[in-house]
Design an enzyme around this catalytic site. Structure first.
Site, mmCIF file in Angstrom:
data_model
loop_
_atom_site.group_PDB
_atom_site.id
_atom_site.type_symbol
_atom_site.label_atom_id
_atom_site.label_comp_id
_atom_site.label_asym_id
_atom_site.label_seq_id
_atom_site.Cartn_x
_atom_site.Cartn_y
_atom_site.Cartn_z
ATOM 1 N N ASP A 147 1.275 -0.993 0.227
ATOM 2 C CA ASP A 147 0.234 -0.352 -0.365
ATOM 3 C C ASP A 147 1.118 1.624 0.153
ATOM 4 O O ASP A 147 1.508 1.633 1.205
ATOM 5 C CB ASP A 147 -1.002 -0.217 1.456
ATOM 6 C CG ASP A 147 -2.392 0.553 1.190
ATOM 7 O OD1 ASP A 147 -2.371 1.813 0.359
ATOM 8 O OD2 ASP A 147 -2.881 0.685 2.113
ATOM 9 N N GLY A 186 -5.353 3.434 -7.927
ATOM 10 C CA GLY A 186 -5.296 3.830 -9.255
ATOM 11 C C GLY A 186 -4.565 4.556 -9.835
ATOM 12 O O GLY A 186 -5.146 5.207 -11.264
ATOM 13 N N TRP A 187 -3.350 5.420 -9.240
ATOM 14 C CA TRP A 187 -3.165 6.316 -9.602
ATOM 15 C C TRP A 187 -1.595 6.136 -10.574
ATOM 16 O O TRP A 187 -1.715 5.363 -11.274
ATOM 17 C CB TRP A 187 -1.952 7.239 -9.089
ATOM 18 C CG TRP A 187 -2.403 8.067 -7.436
ATOM 19 C CD1 TRP A 187 -3.636 7.419 -7.111
ATOM 20 C CD2 TRP A 187 -2.244 8.156 -5.759
ATOM 21 N NE1 TRP A 187 -4.240 8.763 -6.500
ATOM 22 C CE2 TRP A 187 -3.012 8.660 -5.368
ATOM 23 C CE3 TRP A 187 -0.296 7.845 -5.567
ATOM 24 C CZ2 TRP A 187 -2.703 9.169 -3.958
ATOM 25 C CZ3 TRP A 187 0.666 8.511 -4.563
ATOM 26 C CH2 TRP A 187 -1.123 9.016 -3.913
ATOM 27 N N ASP A 207 -10.686 4.552 -1.688
ATOM 28 C CA ASP A 207 -11.448 2.583 -0.125
ATOM 29 C C ASP A 207 -13.023 2.692 -0.197
ATOM 30 O O ASP A 207 -13.442 4.040 -0.361
ATOM 31 C CB ASP A 207 -10.448 3.578 1.525
ATOM 32 C CG ASP A 207 -9.190 3.382 1.043
ATOM 33 O OD1 ASP A 207 -8.358 3.169 0.323
ATOM 34 O OD2 ASP A 207 -9.104 3.750 2.394
HETATM 35 C C1 GLA Z 1 -5.739 2.057 3.170
HETATM 36 C C2 GLA Z 1 -5.407 1.718 2.073
HETATM 37 C C3 GLA Z 1 -6.924 0.564 2.315
HETATM 38 C C4 GLA Z 1 -6.157 0.182 4.368
HETATM 39 C C5 GLA Z 1 -5.763 1.183 4.350
HETATM 40 C C6 GLA Z 1 -5.026 0.228 6.060
HETATM 41 O O1 GLA Z 1 -6.290 2.982 2.808
HETATM 42 O O2 GLA Z 1 -6.645 1.384 0.557
HETATM 43 O O3 GLA Z 1 -7.451 -0.312 1.482
HETATM 44 O O4 GLA Z 1 -5.528 -1.355 3.397
HETATM 45 O O5 GLA Z 1 -4.899 2.352 4.121
HETATM 46 O O6 GLA Z 1 -4.146 1.642 6.560
#
Ligand code: GLA
Length: 381
Positions: A147, A186-187, A207
């Site tokens: 992430d 999606g960047w 999200d």
């Molecule tokens: C980002 C991701 C989420 C989750 C949180 C955890 O927002 O897009 O899916 O993994 O971090 O902190």
């Protein structure tokens, strides 16, 4: 000659950064399982993860194809003197947790960031990529969600591809098959290059939240991305919210219908130890899951949109086509013309939520679709 070429390709793949074949083998159909984030967020503990594994192994989900048990953010502690990442006190022993998940016949997933910190402020993999990959492999990790989060503090976004490739190469070096899930919202049109940096799936949006508007904007917003998905590499419109309580029954039906038509990863995001039979039935609809998991791996596309009334279709490997009829507004009749999905004359129709053959239909099919709801039919000659 072909056979020789093929066998040397496989030999190569065992040792090197290779191949579409290796990536396809890791995720031939969209990954299915559970992830801790949507329900537990940062309160997650090893006990919750064990609970999820127990539930999946005993409530029919495992047989339905849900195999990954994935810890999201907030498991990390600090690094030891050798730089090796340690779990925090809510997790204790990650190898023991992975062993437990494996003992249930399931697979274990984990989460990190290419930045110094994860999105929730825990230790990321920055400058420890190979070491972390090695640690995950030693623990028995089968899936990594990576992430972006604080990576913007240390890399220009123009380096995003190399940053993801670096972790992919580190995972590959461990020789353990580990599904690689890109999460960077999606960047930079990730669907165009996610596969080239070794991604098996990539988030295409920000999200999801447990609200109809959030889910619908994300799901219906996938129109046009179907060219980029296929066996081994999938668009990821984010995890499921079914069972988290923020949507009505018809809205969760839309969620599952749309995700299955999209060939999206199906990662349940609810507390599996407390799930209503109604929500469980949505997650366990085997006819819907078979649409998602169809080996052809085609992502469905939007056939038509009359304002908020949408028709989507996904071709399956047996020549049938699955159609979703949706109303993003009130209760309305929604129609599909069979010529728009490649059929003429009369066709068979089966309702995949009612689990009922509806007989033959000519030219078109119309269903009354409830507000925010969906009807899913399979059509074949
Ligand atoms: C980002 C991701 C989420 C989750 C949180 C955890 O927002 O897009 O899916 O993994 O971090 O902190």
């Amino acid at each position: 000659m072909c056979m020789r070429m093929l066998s040397s390709l496989f030999a190569l793949c065992a040792f090197a950064a290779c191949s579409p074949a290796a990536e396809t083998a890791l995720a031939p159909t969209p990954p299915m399982g559970w992830n801790s984030w949507n329900h537990f967020a940062c309160k997650v503990t090893a006990a919750d993860v064990r609970g999820a594994a127990n539930a999946i192994a005993s409530n029919g989900m495992k047989e339905a194809g849900y195999v990954y048990v994935n810890v999201d953010d907030c498991w990390q502690g600090s690094r030891d003197e050798q730089g090796r990442i340690q779990p925090n006190k809510n997790f204790g022993d990650m190898k023991a947790l992975a062993d437990y998940v494996h003992s249930k016949g399931l697979k274990f997933g984990i989460y990190s960031s290419p930045g110094p910190e994860t999105c929730a402020g825990f230790t990321g993999s920055y400058q420890h990529e190979e070491q972390d990959a090695q640690t995950y492999a030693e623990w028995g990790v089968d899936y990594l969600k990576y992430d972006w989060c604080s990576a913007s503090q240390v890399y220009p976004v123009s380096q995003i591809r190399e940053v993801y490739k670096k972790m992919h190469d580190a995972l590959e070096k461990t020789r353990r098959p580990i599904v690689f899930s890109l999460c960077q919202y999606g960047w930079d049109l990730v669907w165009r290059w996610g596969k080239d940096v070794g991604g098996n799936l990539w988030r295409t949006t920000g999200d999801i939240q447990d609200r109809y508007e959030s889910m619908a904007n994300i799901g219906f917003g996938q129109a046009g991305l179907e060219a980029f998905a296929g066996p081994g590499h999938w668009n990821d419109p984010d995890m499921l919210e079914i069972g988290n309580g923020g949507m009505r029954h018809d809205e969760y039906i839309t969620h599952m219908t749309l995700w299955c038509l999209l060939a999206a990863p199906l990662l349940a995001g609810n507390d599996l130890t407390r799930v209503t039979p109604e929500d469980q039935a949505i997650l366990l609809n085997k006819e819907a899951i078979a649409v998602d998991q169809d080996p052809k791996g085609a992502q469905g596309h939007r056939v038509s949109a009359e304002g908020p009334l949408e028709v989507w279709a996904k071709p399956l490997s047996d020549g049938s086509v699955v159609v979703g009829l949706f109303s993003r507004a009130g209760t309305f009749p929604v129609k599909v013309s069979f010529k728009d999905i490649g059929f003429t004359g009369s066709v068979h129709v089966r309702d995949l939520w009612a689990h009922k053959d509806l007989g033959m239909a000519e030219n078109e099919f119309t269903a009354q679709v409830p507000r925010h709801g969906a009807v899913m039919i399979r059509v074949w000659k």
